[in-house]
Design a protein around this motif. Sequence first.
Motif, PDB file in Angstrom:
ATOM      1  N   UNK A 187     -86.468   6.669 -34.549  1.00 48.10           N
ATOM      2  CA  UNK A 187     -87.884   7.045 -33.680  1.00 48.10           C
ATOM      3  C   UNK A 187     -88.971   6.377 -34.875  1.00 48.10           C
ATOM      4  N   UNK A 188     -88.801   6.344 -36.110  1.00 52.22           N
ATOM      5  CA  UNK A 188     -90.014   5.644 -36.740  1.00 52.22           C
ATOM      6  C   UNK A 188     -90.214   4.228 -36.612  1.00 52.22           C
ATOM      7  N   UNK A 248     -82.703  -1.223 -43.275  1.00 48.63           N
ATOM      8  CA  UNK A 248     -82.922   0.209 -43.549  1.00 48.63           C
ATOM      9  C   UNK A 248     -81.404   0.584 -44.247  1.00 48.63           C
ATOM     10  N   UNK A 249     -81.734   1.301 -45.485  1.00 42.76           N
ATOM     11  CA  UNK A 249     -80.536   1.750 -46.226  1.00 42.76           C
ATOM     12  C   UNK A 249     -79.965   3.244 -46.166  1.00 42.76           C
ATOM     13  N   UNK A 250     -81.163   4.281 -45.386  1.00 44.76           N
ATOM     14  CA  UNK A 250     -81.028   5.337 -45.284  1.00 44.76           C
ATOM     15  C   UNK A 250     -80.480   5.618 -43.694  1.00 44.76           C
ATOM     16  N   UNK A 251     -80.002   6.947 -43.619  1.00 44.03           N
ATOM     17  CA  UNK A 251     -79.664   7.485 -42.144  1.00 44.03           C
ATOM     18  C   UNK A 251     -80.573   7.248 -41.330  1.00 44.03           C
ATOM     19  N   UNK A 252     -80.164   7.180 -40.180  1.00 44.05           N
ATOM     20  CA  UNK A 252     -81.364   6.601 -38.898  1.00 44.05           C
ATOM     21  C   UNK A 252     -82.301   7.746 -39.034  1.00 44.05           C
ATOM     22  N   UNK A 253     -82.087   9.133 -38.906  1.00 45.66           N
ATOM     23  CA  UNK A 253     -83.199   9.845 -39.113  1.00 45.66           C
ATOM     24  C   UNK A 253     -83.316  10.632 -40.570  1.00 45.66           C
ATOM     25  N   UNK A 254     -83.121   9.853 -41.505  1.00 49.58           N
ATOM     26  CA  UNK A 254     -83.362  10.129 -43.100  1.00 49.58           C
ATOM     27  C   UNK A 254     -83.552   9.101 -43.815  1.00 49.58           C
ATOM     28  N   UNK A 255     -84.599   8.253 -43.617  1.00 48.37           N
ATOM     29  CA  UNK A 255     -84.991   7.160 -44.427  1.00 48.37           C
ATOM     30  C   UNK A 255     -85.259   7.259 -45.832  1.00 48.37           C
ATOM     31  N   UNK A 256     -84.735   6.244 -46.475  1.00 51.78           N
ATOM     32  CA  UNK A 256     -85.086   6.384 -48.064  1.00 51.78           C
ATOM     33  C   UNK A 256     -86.541   6.036 -48.188  1.00 51.78           C
ATOM     34  N   UNK A 285     -83.024  -0.449 -33.207  1.00 48.73           N
ATOM     35  CA  UNK A 285     -83.633   0.923 -32.366  1.00 48.73           C
ATOM     36  C   UNK A 285     -83.025   2.004 -32.453  1.00 48.73           C
ATOM     37  N   UNK A 286     -81.599   1.665 -31.722  1.00 43.15           N
ATOM     38  CA  UNK A 286     -80.712   2.965 -31.585  1.00 43.15           C
ATOM     39  C   UNK A 286     -79.374   2.782 -32.067  1.00 43.15           C
ATOM     40  N   UNK A 287     -78.802   3.448 -32.744  1.00 45.13           N
ATOM     41  CA  UNK A 287     -77.475   3.445 -33.323  1.00 45.13           C
ATOM     42  C   UNK A 287     -76.611   4.448 -32.719  1.00 45.13           C
ATOM     43  N   UNK A 288     -74.947   4.318 -33.014  1.00 41.50           N
ATOM     44  CA  UNK A 288     -74.133   5.532 -32.860  1.00 41.50           C
ATOM     45  C   UNK A 288     -74.373   6.584 -33.665  1.00 41.50           C
ATOM     46  N   UNK A 289     -73.927   7.575 -33.098  1.00 39.32           N
ATOM     47  CA  UNK A 289     -73.793   8.899 -34.171  1.00 39.32           C
ATOM     48  C   UNK A 289     -72.709   8.663 -35.032  1.00 39.32           C
ATOM     49  N   UNK A 290     -73.125   9.530 -36.135  1.00 39.28           N
ATOM     50  CA  UNK A 290     -71.823   9.292 -37.244  1.00 39.28           C
ATOM     51  C   UNK A 290     -70.844  10.044 -36.768  1.00 39.28           C
ATOM     52  N   UNK A 306     -87.773   3.526 -50.054  1.00 37.66           N
ATOM     53  CA  UNK A 306     -87.975   2.307 -49.839  1.00 37.66           C
ATOM     54  C   UNK A 306     -87.855   1.719 -48.413  1.00 37.66           C
ATOM     55  N   UNK A 307     -87.103   2.594 -47.461  1.00 37.22           N
ATOM     56  CA  UNK A 307     -87.269   2.351 -46.054  1.00 37.22           C
ATOM     57  C   UNK A 307     -88.541   2.528 -45.519  1.00 37.22           C
ATOM     58  N   UNK A 308     -89.182   3.336 -46.176  1.00 40.76           N
ATOM     59  CA  UNK A 308     -90.642   3.535 -45.505  1.00 40.76           C
ATOM     60  C   UNK A 308     -91.371   2.730 -46.070  1.00 40.76           C
ATOM     61  N   UNK A 309     -91.326   2.038 -47.036  1.00 42.89           N
ATOM     62  CA  UNK A 309     -92.194   0.943 -47.734  1.00 42.89           C
ATOM     63  C   UNK A 309     -91.923  -0.386 -46.789  1.00 42.89           C
ATOM     64  N   UNK A 310     -90.721  -0.719 -46.559  1.00 42.38           N
ATOM     65  CA  UNK A 310     -90.392  -1.883 -45.640  1.00 42.38           C
ATOM     66  C   UNK A 310     -90.784  -1.633 -44.240  1.00 42.38           C
ATOM     67  N   UNK A 311     -91.071  -0.284 -43.538  1.00 48.00           N
ATOM     68  CA  UNK A 311     -91.403  -0.130 -42.396  1.00 48.00           C
ATOM     69  C   UNK A 311     -93.055  -0.366 -42.419  1.00 48.00           C
ATOM     70  N   UNK A 312     -93.650  -0.232 -43.452  1.00 43.40           N
ATOM     71  CA  UNK A 312     -95.250  -0.484 -43.704  1.00 43.40           C
ATOM     72  C   UNK A 312     -95.284  -1.879 -43.714  1.00 43.40           C
TER      73      UNK A 312
END
Length: 476
Positions: free
Chosen positions: A465-466, A304-312, A349-354, A314-320
């Motif tokens: 979460x996604x 995933x290239x976007x932030x943990x709660x702001x997917x790009x 699944x879980x990541x540090x806060x920025x 393309x991130x959504x497509x890879x999730x599919x």
Amino acid sequence: MSFLKVKGKDIVKENNEKIYLRGVSFGGWLNMENFITGYPGAESSVRKAIKEELGEKRYQAFFDSLLDSFITESDFEFLAEIGATVVRVPFNYRHFEDDMNPGEYKDDIFKYLDKVVELGKKYGIYIILDLHAAQGWQNAGWHSDNPKNISLLWDNKDYQDRVANLWQHIALRYKDEAFIAGYDLINEPDSPNMEKLNKFYKKVVKAIREVDQKHIIFLEGNHHSKDFEGLADPFDDNLAYSSHNYTPATHSARRYPGPVVEMDRATGSVYADKKWLEESLLERNDWIFKHQRPSWIGEFGALFDGAVNNPTPADGQRLKALKDQLDIFNKYDQHWTIWTYKDIGVQGLVVPKQESEYLKRIAGLDKIKRELGLDAWTARNHGFLQAETSKILKIVANSVATNLNDLSLDYSGEWFKKLGQRSICGTVSTMLSSIYAAQFIDLSEKEIKDMHEQAFKFENLEKREYLIEVLKNALK
């Protein structure tokens, strides 16, 4: 919880009840990886740099606090809540023995392995132990803690003996521990041929069976767990097999279904959809299916290239694509562990806060790594230095063509990959290890501990979460 065993193509409990081992890998913990925790190069190189820059006491504080914070009871509680039944625990041989004192086991690592076993008992989660970085390096990758980008294991009896002896040492400790599902003998072997791999596997299995007849032993395919043809027929009643199933649809695709470039660059562009993903699994695991043994997808996952709660987008497509992949795994009764559970933002699944102190301190270096393409896994053959590498190879290609009238070599494929990994992700990344270490030079032991707890303890993390929702549905 009873011992697990192989029964035909299934893994069963002692009462013959089938169980599916599905969950996560604890990548980056007992075998560190650069993109997971943010350092450049290989673990052994960055450990050396930390010791030189911070001194012995702060070196110990740095790695002790990182290991103590990275996996705690809260992680197991969360994994039980989403339905995981297994955790794969990759480890580095260096925790057990020093190259200057082979066979003299330190055993400090057992406090961590024992901890995950006890937490597994408490939360009903099995453990698979995985030798991820072996003596002599089983492949040329950074994930084998390999700063040299060469593999020496396959032609060196001493290294092979050390691997066998280490596994026997581990099996002796855990031979009566039912919460360990089994032993993953070696991660992503890259043997020159199947004959060497077969001899090695038989040697190590024999060493384990001398002290432990109960646990399942998992054997991975050759060439990074992708190739099984030529592997010896099952020679032990309690053997299962593991493939790794990374795909460009979850790795680099912009849209799904849609065209993608094969990850090995050998077959060019293909159209990736659910049918193609299914055919890819059936082709890769055909040997396992034919031999009617349990099949475990030891690694797969999306980048995933976007932030943990702001997917790009393309991130959504890879999730599919990942969701389709999981549907297919479950359709064919596969056991699986996604790579990886926790990291600084690429796959976890879980990541540090920025705003965590650790991420703020490494932010500048992280930008440099991204710009230059220093982490092989996340760079995906991109980055400024990768572009410059292609120029070098074009100069070589032009010289060969001009002076020898020979245009036969494929400079864009394997040679591009080798030069990039060895010079960029190897030499240049190792050179920057001291720069990483210098980011913490002003911190006391307590401040280092506080920094790691803030960054990596479960209570302080953000959830993707996604991704978690997709996994929860697959774990039902």
